[in-house]
Design an enzyme around this catalytic site. Structure first.
Site, PDB file in Angstrom:
ATOM      1  N   ALA A 105       9.917  32.141  14.846  1.00 43.40           N
ATOM      2  CA  ALA A 105       8.583  32.588  15.264  1.00 43.40           C
ATOM      3  C   ALA A 105       7.661  31.373  15.311  1.00 43.40           C
ATOM      4  CB  ALA A 105       8.036  33.615  14.292  1.00 43.40           C
ATOM      5  N   LYS A 106       6.505  31.540  15.861  1.00 41.17           N
ATOM      6  CA  LYS A 106       5.476  30.497  15.811  1.00 41.17           C
ATOM      7  C   LYS A 106       4.134  31.151  16.066  1.00 41.17           C
ATOM      8  CE  LYS A 106       5.553  25.952  15.325  1.00 41.17           C
ATOM      9  NZ  LYS A 106       6.639  25.174  14.696  1.00 41.17           N
TER      10      LYS A 106
END
Ligand code: GLU
Length: 417
Positions: A105-106
């Site tokens: 994720a980011k």
């Protein structure tokens, strides 16, 4: 320094190469080329002077097949959905290459924090956290620091999530201060992992770190720690840079002094006198054995790749070399230790932090560093042997391992419903 180019396209090109080697099913390739979930938020913050500003923020979960998603939160003026999606995809491969049980994720907010007061950054962080709180959680998606964020920002995220839960939830975010359930060794972990990767590459190439000249682009958390550890290991750091530009001395720079006295100052490390001034792009082309790009993506392109002199490039940043640059560098016999392996130390110790938080049982720094080194060395060895087996470059070898692990998990779980 700018990252104004299509990083998602770049991440997809890398995936396509690995997919060919793996003979990946077309449908599965399509699944992996897209993030599973992305949230865009526009949120207001009352600034210190009473005016209201609206900021755009993102949280992207690329793939959760192997576990909860994991990845940093970036505060930078160039953050956008495209970049955040690429960085989320790279997190998926990174966690899989080093075999920790996370997906990628980011997140990020498009903001220049230099223009904000500490109080404004706190308010921005708390509101952003609240707006993405439907995505993040200690069992679902765990943020961490990235460019422009730090342990203080993680504390505010943890506190904001804890306020709505009604109890303290340290496992919701990593990279916290040790006093709040952070892990010993987390701050240095990415830089430490970069240097372990460098040592492994040096062994394979029969080089001695003690005789090496190293240039480091970026003097943030990753670059400054890597430079310090190279110096401690007896190597010579000939050049470093920050957002203000770089400094070069072929005899070596005093890294400890630079990080304690000059880093973070208004004029940056360029205030240090006993060195020649170079630009960030000139630094990349200096005469040295090892180059550690530890700033932002898209720094080594087809335009400057032919002028890089270092034989060994260890990627501290995410995506510093474009695919076109990769081809030029590989053809000229240079070894690129790719980001998804070289800078995985941060997320490895984030994993340790999360495990410690969930168990409420904390380890000593020595234990953290030993486990980190063990995982980095084993991962390096498996990427190295995959590279030889497939007669390919190291980036593709790392992707082959990472993409295969994620693809296998996806196949075993099956497609719902
Ligand atoms: N932002 C770091 C990275 O790009 C660390 C992520 C984490 O610890 O979750 O790898």
């Amino acid at each position: 320094m700018s990252s104004q180019f299509d990083v998602l396209k770049m991440a997809r090109q890398q995936l396509a190469i690995a997919a060919q080697y793996l003979d990946l099913d077309e449908g599965l390739h399509k699944v992996l080329a897209h993030p599973q979930r992305a949230l865009v938020v526009n949120f207001p913050v009352v600034m210190d002077d009473g005016t209201v500003e609206v900021f755009e923020g993102y949280r992207v979960q690329h793939n959760a097949s192997r576990g909860p998603t994991k990845g940093g939160i970036r505060y930078h003026p160039h953050v956008d959905l495209n970049e955040t999606s690429a960085l989320a995809m790279w997190m998926t491969w990174k966690c899989a290459v080093v075999n920790i049980p996370y997906g990628g994720a980011k997140g990020g907010v498009r903001v220049d924090t230099k223009r904000l007061s500490k109080r404004e950054i706190e308010k921005l962080t708390r509101r952003f956290t609240s707006d993405i709180s439907s995505m993040i959680g200690e069992r679902s998606d765990i943020p961490a620091p990235d460019i422009g964020t730090n342990a203080q920002v993680m504390s505010w995220i943890m506190d904001t999530m804890s306020m709505s839960a009604g109890y303290t939830t340290p496992g919701v975010v990593t990279g916290k201060p040790v006093e709040l359930g952070g892990s010993e060794g987390r701050v240095e972990a990415t830089g430490r992992g970069v240097v372990v990767a460098l040592e492994e590459a040096a062994k394979v190439r029969n080089l001695d770190l003690g005789n090496m000249k190293v240039a480091v682009q970026g003097f943030g958390n990753v670059g400054s720690t890597a430079a310090l550890l190279v110096e401690e290991a007896g190597g010579t750091v000939v050049a470093v840079s920050d957002a203000t530009g770089g400094i070069y001395n072929p005899e070596g720079l005093p890294i400890r002094e630079l990080s304690t006295r000059f880093s973070g100052r208004e004029g940056g490390i360029r205030e240090f006198k006993n060195a020649e001034k170079v630009s960030n792009s000139e630094l990349l082309e200096l005469d040295c054995d090892v180059l550690i790009p530890a700033a932002i993506s898209g720094q080594i392109t087809e335009e400057n790749a032919g002028r890089i002199k270092a034989g060994l490039i260890v990627e501290g940043a995410n995506g510093p070399c474009t695919p076109a640059a990769d081809v030029i560098l590989n053809d000229s016999g240079k070894l690129i230790v790719p980001d998804i392996l070289a800078n995985a130390g941060g997320v490895i110790v984030s994993y340790f932090e999360w495990v410690q938080d969930l168990q409420n049982f904390f380890w000593e720094e020595d234990e953290v560093n030993k486990r980190l080194t063990r995982i980095m060395r084993a991962s390096y060895a498996s990427v190295d042997s995959t590279m030889r087996a497939h007669k390919t470059d190291m980036r593709n070898a790392a992707l082959i391992i990472g993409v295969k692990r994620v693809a296998d998990a996806t196949i075993k779980r099956g497609i719902f419903p």
